[in-house]
Write an enzyme that holds these catalytic residues in place. Sequence first.
Site, PDB file in Angstrom:
ATOM      1  N   CYS A  39       0.829  -1.203   0.000  1.00  0.00           N
ATOM      2  CA  CYS A  39       0.000   0.000   0.000  1.00  0.00           C
ATOM      3  C   CYS A  39       0.873   1.266   0.000  1.00  0.00           C
ATOM      4  CB  CYS A  39      -0.899  -0.007   1.224  1.00  0.00           C
ATOM      5  SG  CYS A  39      -2.146   1.315   1.255  1.00  0.00           S
ATOM      6  N   ASP A  41       0.480   3.677   1.878  1.00  0.00           N
ATOM      7  CA  ASP A  41       0.475   4.209   3.243  1.00  0.00           C
ATOM      8  C   ASP A  41       1.899   4.482   3.728  1.00  0.00           C
ATOM      9  OD1 ASP A  41       0.373   4.197   6.255  1.00  0.00           O
ATOM     10  OD2 ASP A  41      -1.757   3.871   5.855  1.00  0.00           O
ATOM     11  N   ARG A  43       3.148   4.595   6.546  1.00  0.00           N
ATOM     12  CA  ARG A  43       3.590   3.838   7.723  1.00  0.00           C
ATOM     13  C   ARG A  43       4.164   2.468   7.361  1.00  0.00           C
ATOM     14  NH1 ARG A  43      -2.101   4.020  10.616  1.00  0.00           N
ATOM     15  NH2 ARG A  43      -2.616   3.567   8.438  1.00  0.00           N
ATOM     16  N   HIS A  98      -1.989  -4.191   5.153  1.00  0.00           N
ATOM     17  CA  HIS A  98      -1.562  -3.750   6.485  1.00  0.00           C
ATOM     18  C   HIS A  98      -2.745  -3.358   7.352  1.00  0.00           C
ATOM     19  CE1 HIS A  98      -2.273   0.628   5.877  1.00  0.00           C
ATOM     20  NE2 HIS A  98      -2.082   0.311   4.607  1.00  0.00           N
ATOM     21  N   CYS A 101      -5.856   0.106   7.383  1.00  0.00           N
ATOM     22  CA  CYS A 101      -5.716   0.560   5.996  1.00  0.00           C
ATOM     23  C   CYS A 101      -6.870   1.484   5.597  1.00  0.00           C
ATOM     24  CB  CYS A 101      -5.666  -0.641   5.053  1.00  0.00           C
ATOM     25  SG  CYS A 101      -5.473  -0.203   3.315  1.00  0.00           S
TER      26      CYS A 101
END
Length: 223
Positions: A39, A41, A43, A98, A101
């Site tokens: 993803c 993302d 993080r 993850h 999400c």
Amino acid sequence: MERLIEGYHQFRTSVFPNERETFARLASGQQPHTMFLTCADSRVMPELMLSAKPGEIFVYRNVGNIVPPYGQQVSGVVAAIEYAVKVLKVGHIVICGHSDCGAMKALQRPEALTELPSVRAWLKHAELAHYVYAEHRERSVEDKLRALTEENVIAQLEHLRTLPAVAAALANGALRIHGWIYDIEHGEITAYDGKKRSFRPLEQDGVQPEATPDARFPASAAA
């Protein structure tokens, strides 16, 4: 931005000098052993999570770690996979979802995407996961999000199998594919076991479960 510039100077003065030979070798080409599709993302940091060195993994990121089925859309992710398999000759492809999400939360509340038409269109490639996810509706909010995240990884694995380059490499034994979930809070990864139809902790002995086709996702549904 100042933090990033400071980080760059730290890289130049502390990291690069110790890896000078590695970067000199990489300057002439790359030979990653694994493609890691995850993803967008911020993080999720594959190289940090896996303690990977430069050149080891070929990373591709997008919203929801999605792979459109073959024939539906010629996209950057499909092109990257084809390149990784046919040119770079990677031996493994990991699709990694993850915890927490945002894309999966949006799938649960599509009405929230009214002002994000491009995101909404992109997440249509995760509709198969949302359909199967219906069987988890009696769970808690946290469990339902986890279930949808898992179902999405499994669905994207099935989409991945529809790509000709991947199908051919799987058939001749040159490629293995894996479905993972990364838990941000606990720093843990679970891997999908297709035979048991469940995710289990990533093993340290190197022997990982096969992401075999899931009977709930017939080939016709992914095509």
